[in-house]
Design a protein around this motif. Sequence first.
Motif, PDB file in Angstrom:
ATOM      1  N   ARG A   1     106.492  90.461 103.589  1.00 29.94           N
ATOM      2  CA  ARG A   1     105.216  91.192 103.543  1.00 29.94           C
ATOM      3  C   ARG A   1     104.137  90.204 103.087  1.00 29.94           C
ATOM      4  N   ASN A   2     103.544  89.549 104.060  1.00 27.67           N
ATOM      5  CA  ASN A   2     102.721  88.370 103.781  1.00 27.67           C
ATOM      6  C   ASN A   2     101.576  88.603 102.796  1.00 27.67           C
ATOM      7  N   PRO A   3     100.859  89.739 102.810  1.00 30.40           N
ATOM      8  CA  PRO A   3      99.828  89.911 101.775  1.00 30.40           C
ATOM      9  C   PRO A   3     100.402  89.880 100.359  1.00 30.40           C
ATOM     10  N   ARG A   4     101.627  90.396 100.206  1.00 26.54           N
ATOM     11  CA  ARG A   4     102.254  90.369  98.882  1.00 26.54           C
ATOM     12  C   ARG A   4     102.760  88.969  98.553  1.00 26.54           C
ATOM     13  N   LEU A   5     103.185  88.226  99.569  1.00 25.15           N
ATOM     14  CA  LEU A   5     103.620  86.847  99.337  1.00 25.15           C
ATOM     15  C   LEU A   5     102.476  86.002  98.794  1.00 25.15           C
ATOM     16  N   VAL A   6     101.310  86.081  99.434  1.00 21.57           N
ATOM     17  CA  VAL A   6     100.194  85.257  98.951  1.00 21.57           C
ATOM     18  C   VAL A   6      99.710  85.744  97.580  1.00 21.57           C
ATOM     19  N   LYS A   7      99.804  87.037  97.340  1.00 26.78           N
ATOM     20  CA  LYS A   7      99.427  87.567  96.021  1.00 26.78           C
ATOM     21  C   LYS A   7     100.372  87.029  94.940  1.00 26.78           C
ATOM     22  N   ALA A   8     101.660  86.976  95.269  1.00 29.68           N
ATOM     23  CA  ALA A   8     102.647  86.457  94.313  1.00 29.68           C
ATOM     24  C   ALA A   8     102.449  84.962  94.077  1.00 29.68           C
ATOM     25  N   LEU A   9     102.160  84.220  95.138  1.00 35.05           N
ATOM     26  CA  LEU A   9     101.916  82.784  94.994  1.00 35.05           C
ATOM     27  C   LEU A   9     100.692  82.537  94.120  1.00 35.05           C
ATOM     28  N   ARG A  10      99.636  83.300  94.349  1.00 37.86           N
ATOM     29  CA  ARG A  10      98.428  83.165  93.543  1.00 37.86           C
ATOM     30  C   ARG A  10      98.740  83.464  92.072  1.00 37.86           C
ATOM     31  N   ALA A  11      99.482  84.531  91.816  1.00 37.97           N
ATOM     32  CA  ALA A  11      99.820  84.901  90.443  1.00 37.97           C
ATOM     33  C   ALA A  11     100.669  83.825  89.768  1.00 37.97           C
ATOM     34  N   ALA A  12     101.589  83.235  90.526  1.00 36.55           N
ATOM     35  CA  ALA A  12     102.431  82.168  89.973  1.00 36.55           C
ATOM     36  C   ALA A  12     101.584  80.972  89.556  1.00 36.55           C
ATOM     37  N   LEU A  13     100.616  80.613  90.395  1.00 37.56           N
ATOM     38  CA  LEU A  13      99.744  79.482  90.069  1.00 37.56           C
ATOM     39  C   LEU A  13      98.882  79.787  88.842  1.00 37.56           C
ATOM     40  N   GLN A  14      98.429  81.017  88.718  1.00 37.83           N
ATOM     41  CA  GLN A  14      97.580  81.385  87.585  1.00 37.83           C
ATOM     42  C   GLN A  14      98.303  81.239  86.248  1.00 37.83           C
ATOM     43  N   GLN A  15      99.628  81.318  86.290  1.00 40.25           N
ATOM     44  CA  GLN A  15     100.409  81.205  85.055  1.00 40.25           C
ATOM     45  C   GLN A  15     100.615  79.755  84.620  1.00 40.25           C
ATOM     46  N   MET A  16     100.281  78.807  85.482  1.00 37.06           N
ATOM     47  CA  MET A  16     100.612  77.410  85.214  1.00 37.06           C
ATOM     48  C   MET A  16      99.419  76.678  84.601  1.00 37.06           C
ATOM     49  N   PRO A  17      99.609  76.067  83.437  1.00 41.49           N
ATOM     50  CA  PRO A  17      98.485  75.406  82.764  1.00 41.49           C
ATOM     51  C   PRO A  17      97.968  74.163  83.490  1.00 41.49           C
ATOM     52  N   ASN A  18      98.776  73.606  84.384  1.00 39.71           N
ATOM     53  CA  ASN A  18      98.366  72.393  85.108  1.00 39.71           C
ATOM     54  C   ASN A  18      97.768  72.695  86.479  1.00 39.71           C
ATOM     55  N   VAL A  19      97.402  73.973  86.718  1.00 41.07           N
ATOM     56  CA  VAL A  19      96.813  74.371  88.010  1.00 41.07           C
ATOM     57  C   VAL A  19      95.479  75.068  87.773  1.00 41.07           C
ATOM     58  N   THR A  20      94.478  74.703  88.569  1.00 37.79           N
ATOM     59  CA  THR A  20      93.184  75.382  88.585  1.00 37.79           C
ATOM     60  C   THR A  20      92.907  75.843  90.007  1.00 37.79           C
ATOM     61  N   VAL A  21      92.480  77.085  90.185  1.00 41.98           N
ATOM     62  CA  VAL A  21      92.145  77.623  91.502  1.00 41.98           C
ATOM     63  C   VAL A  21      90.657  77.973  91.526  1.00 41.98           C
ATOM     64  N   HIS A  22      89.937  77.442  92.512  1.00 44.57           N
ATOM     65  CA  HIS A  22      88.523  77.764  92.695  1.00 44.57           C
ATOM     66  C   HIS A  22      88.351  78.441  94.055  1.00 44.57           C
ATOM     67  N   GLU A  23      87.924  79.710  94.037  1.00 42.15           N
ATOM     68  CA  GLU A  23      87.601  80.419  95.270  1.00 42.15           C
ATOM     69  C   GLU A  23      86.104  80.304  95.543  1.00 42.15           C
ATOM     70  N   GLN A  24      85.707  80.709  96.758  1.00 41.96           N
ATOM     71  CA  GLN A  24      84.306  80.581  97.184  1.00 41.96           C
ATOM     72  C   GLN A  24      83.819  79.146  96.963  1.00 41.96           C
ATOM     73  N   CYS A  25      84.669  78.203  97.287  1.00 45.59           N
ATOM     74  CA  CYS A  25      84.373  76.786  97.046  1.00 45.59           C
ATOM     75  C   CYS A  25      84.727  75.993  98.299  1.00 45.59           C
ATOM     76  N   ALA A  26      83.790  75.961  99.246  1.00 45.98           N
ATOM     77  CA  ALA A  26      84.036  75.293 100.519  1.00 45.98           C
ATOM     78  C   ALA A  26      83.919  73.782 100.366  1.00 45.98           C
ATOM     79  N   VAL A  27      84.883  73.073 100.905  1.00 48.49           N
ATOM     80  CA  VAL A  27      84.837  71.606 100.925  1.00 48.49           C
ATOM     81  C   VAL A  27      84.030  71.176 102.143  1.00 48.49           C
ATOM     82  N   SER A  28      83.054  70.287 101.914  1.00 52.72           N
ATOM     83  CA  SER A  28      82.186  69.831 103.012  1.00 52.72           C
ATOM     84  C   SER A  28      82.520  68.427 103.493  1.00 52.72           C
ATOM     85  N   GLY A  29      83.256  67.675 102.699  1.00 51.36           N
ATOM     86  CA  GLY A  29      83.590  66.313 103.104  1.00 51.36           C
ATOM     87  C   GLY A  29      84.459  65.637 102.062  1.00 51.36           C
TER      88      GLY A  29
END
Length: 372
Positions: free
Chosen positions: A151-179
């Motif tokens: 169930r892919n929406p739940r898979l990506v939700k679980a992956l996101r939650a797993a990353l949020q628990q890790m002190p060595n990971v930062t996630v930035h949304e609404q952050c488009a890379v231009s180059g």
Amino acid sequence: MQAKSAHDTVVIGGGALGLLSALVLARTGVRVVLLEREVVGAESSWAGGGIVSPLYPWRYSPAVTALAHWSQDFYPRLAEQLLEQTQIDPEVYVTGLYWLDLDDGAEALAWAQREGRALQSVDIAAVQRAVPALAAGFGRALQMADVANVRNPRLVKALRAALQQMPNVTVHEQCAVSGFIRDGGRITGVQTAQGDVHADQVVLAAGAWSGELMKTLGIELPVVPVKGQMILYKCAEGFLPAMVLAKGRYAIPRRDGHILIGSTLEHAGFDKTTTEEALASLKASAVELLPALADAEMVGHWAGLRPGSPEGIPYIGPVPGYEGLWLNCGHYRNGLVLAPASCQLLADLMLGREPIVDPAPYAPAGRLTSVG
């Protein structure tokens, strides 16, 4: 966002490939920042069907097969790990898959024997008994009983939650890379509207948008958007006990009775609008497979953009002439299927470990050209 960042790796793209790349690297202690142009997991990874198999596995090259087999064997463990870590169940649901009235059934069976996969010919009467909702009129069937869907929406939700628990990971949304930031022949970070992000390594896992970013370096990466539209029905639990596929269209059951019907293949650039023409075509396919859907409630219709690539062979590995830049993109219709193996292979290569499969078929070297 600070101009200087103490990151080992920047991952561009918050779909299944980007999220899982970040997770696999972070579990080894690598400091990761993941940058997503919109919202994590909201593009192709959310929109797909989630079959843990290529639609017609025997029609693909050995390169795709190698990643698919490793991933299929790994998916149950991945789901268990994510459920234990996040309490979010990606719902890896083993239903099996029936292919109906194939033109190349003999080739499929020969492939299965060669590859040691449990694909078999099944009497159509047995299929009708196993799947009472299936339409009459089909004459031949092949079955792979151990194929699952996730169930892919739940898979990506679980992956996101797993990353949020890790002190060595930062996630930035609404952050488009231009180059990209370059220092001679080395890539040392990326440019965003919120500022530069510096890192020792950069992983491009931006799905259908990967080709556009590579053009900023003057490199032609043949990854293009291919639109797919799908519809969703709500039925009673158990209405469809197995996945069925005929004439290029499929029906996928979820545990709670939702039924996915897909999908179209459209070359329409980055346009994700749904169309009445596709809706009519998908509804017709739905009823052709499962007549009772004519009276079922349709609860969704959407479109996503697959990262189309030549022969569907992804690009995994370092970019020649741009030290520090890595690709994990171009998985076309099989991003969710191939994600576990692709991300493990990428991590193996980045960390100098023995790779899980021969990396040569996926290497960007020799598969990229200059823009012009």
